[in-house]
Design a protein around this motif. Structure first.
Motif, PDB file in Angstrom:
ATOM      1  N   PHE A 159       3.851 -29.333 -43.924  1.00  0.00           N
ATOM      2  CA  PHE A 159       2.516 -29.291 -43.335  1.00  0.00           C
ATOM      3  C   PHE A 159       2.387 -30.423 -42.325  1.00  0.00           C
ATOM      4  CE2 PHE A 159      -2.041 -30.442 -43.395  1.00  0.00           C
ATOM      5  CZ  PHE A 159      -2.565 -29.242 -42.964  1.00  0.00           C
ATOM      6  N   GLN A 160       2.071 -30.077 -41.103  1.00  0.00           N
ATOM      7  CA  GLN A 160       1.849 -31.060 -40.034  1.00  0.00           C
ATOM      8  C   GLN A 160       0.359 -31.368 -39.978  1.00  0.00           C
ATOM      9  OE1 GLN A 160       4.562 -32.062 -38.040  1.00  0.00           O
ATOM     10  NE2 GLN A 160       5.840 -30.759 -39.327  1.00  0.00           N
ATOM     11  N   THR A 161      -0.027 -32.570 -40.364  1.00  0.00           N
ATOM     12  CA  THR A 161      -1.439 -32.924 -40.281  1.00  0.00           C
ATOM     13  C   THR A 161      -1.835 -33.054 -38.813  1.00  0.00           C
ATOM     14  OG1 THR A 161      -1.012 -35.303 -40.439  1.00  0.00           O
ATOM     15  CG2 THR A 161      -1.394 -34.106 -42.511  1.00  0.00           C
ATOM     16  N   GLN A 162      -3.081 -32.753 -38.536  1.00  0.00           N
ATOM     17  CA  GLN A 162      -3.609 -32.828 -37.169  1.00  0.00           C
ATOM     18  C   GLN A 162      -4.840 -33.713 -37.166  1.00  0.00           C
ATOM     19  OE1 GLN A 162      -2.006 -31.397 -34.538  1.00  0.00           O
ATOM     20  NE2 GLN A 162      -0.494 -30.783 -36.067  1.00  0.00           N
ATOM     21  N   GLY A 163      -4.714 -34.873 -36.569  1.00  0.00           N
ATOM     22  CA  GLY A 163      -5.860 -35.780 -36.468  1.00  0.00           C
ATOM     23  C   GLY A 163      -6.162 -36.468 -37.788  1.00  0.00           C
ATOM     24  N   ASP A 164      -7.312 -37.110 -37.828  1.00  0.00           N
ATOM     25  CA  ASP A 164      -7.714 -37.859 -39.014  1.00  0.00           C
ATOM     26  C   ASP A 164      -8.000 -36.918 -40.174  1.00  0.00           C
ATOM     27  OD1 ASP A 164      -7.499 -40.059 -37.397  1.00  0.00           O
ATOM     28  OD2 ASP A 164      -9.666 -40.295 -37.099  1.00  0.00           O
ATOM     29  N   ILE A 185      -7.747 -39.549 -49.745  1.00  0.00           N
ATOM     30  CA  ILE A 185      -6.992 -40.126 -50.866  1.00  0.00           C
ATOM     31  C   ILE A 185      -7.139 -39.231 -52.096  1.00  0.00           C
ATOM     32  CG2 ILE A 185      -6.881 -42.072 -52.473  1.00  0.00           C
ATOM     33  CD1 ILE A 185      -7.817 -43.818 -50.023  1.00  0.00           C
ATOM     34  N   GLY A 186      -8.366 -38.835 -52.397  1.00  0.00           N
ATOM     35  CA  GLY A 186      -8.608 -37.950 -53.532  1.00  0.00           C
ATOM     36  C   GLY A 186      -7.914 -36.612 -53.376  1.00  0.00           C
ATOM     37  N   THR A 187      -7.932 -36.066 -52.183  1.00  0.00           N
ATOM     38  CA  THR A 187      -7.277 -34.786 -51.919  1.00  0.00           C
ATOM     39  C   THR A 187      -5.769 -34.897 -52.109  1.00  0.00           C
ATOM     40  OG1 THR A 187      -9.017 -34.030 -50.427  1.00  0.00           O
ATOM     41  CG2 THR A 187      -6.836 -33.041 -50.129  1.00  0.00           C
ATOM     42  N   CYS A 205     -10.796 -32.237 -45.470  1.00  0.00           N
ATOM     43  CA  CYS A 205     -10.187 -32.032 -46.790  1.00  0.00           C
ATOM     44  C   CYS A 205     -10.325 -30.606 -47.337  1.00  0.00           C
ATOM     45  CB  CYS A 205     -10.730 -33.049 -47.788  1.00  0.00           C
ATOM     46  SG  CYS A 205     -10.098 -34.711 -47.473  1.00  0.00           S
ATOM     47  N   PRO A 206     -11.478 -29.954 -47.244  1.00  0.00           N
ATOM     48  CA  PRO A 206     -11.562 -28.583 -47.769  1.00  0.00           C
ATOM     49  C   PRO A 206     -10.565 -27.637 -47.092  1.00  0.00           C
ATOM     50  CG  PRO A 206     -13.757 -29.464 -47.415  1.00  0.00           C
ATOM     51  CD  PRO A 206     -12.791 -30.446 -46.809  1.00  0.00           C
ATOM     52  N   GLU A 207     -10.354 -27.793 -45.800  1.00  0.00           N
ATOM     53  CA  GLU A 207      -9.394 -26.958 -45.081  1.00  0.00           C
ATOM     54  C   GLU A 207      -7.970 -27.205 -45.597  1.00  0.00           C
ATOM     55  OE1 GLU A 207      -7.423 -26.821 -40.642  1.00  0.00           O
ATOM     56  OE2 GLU A 207      -9.452 -27.611 -40.836  1.00  0.00           O
TER      57      GLU A 207
END
Length: 117
Positions: free
Chosen positions: A10-15, A54-56, A21-23
């Motif tokens: 998974f490539q995170t995008q942005g902050d 952090i929680g996610t 987090c829900p997405e």
């Protein structure tokens, strides 16, 4: 659900924050439904994470470990590394320098788990 040892990248995008987090959870839940149990987040495009992130991340670790899998992150920027240090996330989440390192670690874990079966 039949689990497998493929690794979802998974490539995170942005902050990563309360709004993102829900997405992210939805994407990972979908991949869990497809049988994934090994996930790596490439965070090179992320400069900031908040407490929701952090929680996610910890929640995702729990989901994967319950099914015998593992989670790793890689390519952390200095600002995100600092959050990992302050919150001691290094004690809960595998951190690798590069995507290839993270995949190699997860592949070794998957092979070891196959040997245990």
């Amino acid at each position: 659900i039949k689990v497998h040892n493929e690794i979802f990248e998974f490539q995170t995008q942005g902050d990563i924050d309360l709004y993102k987090c829900p997405e992210i959870k939805s994407i990972i839940e979908k991949k869990l439904g497809e049988g994934f149990r090994f996930v790596v987040f490439d965070m090179k495009a992320t400069a900031h994470i908040d407490s929701s992130a952090i929680g996610t991340l910890i929640q995702i670790v729990g989901w994967l470990r319950k099914r015998g899998g593992e989670f790793s992150v890689c390519n952390l920027r200095d600002s995100v590394k600092k959050v990992f240090e302050i919150t001691r996330l290094y004690n809960h989440i595998r951190v690798c320098e590069s995507l290839s390192d993270a995949k190699e670690v997860l592949e070794r874990i998957a092979l070891a788990k196959e040997g245990d079966m």
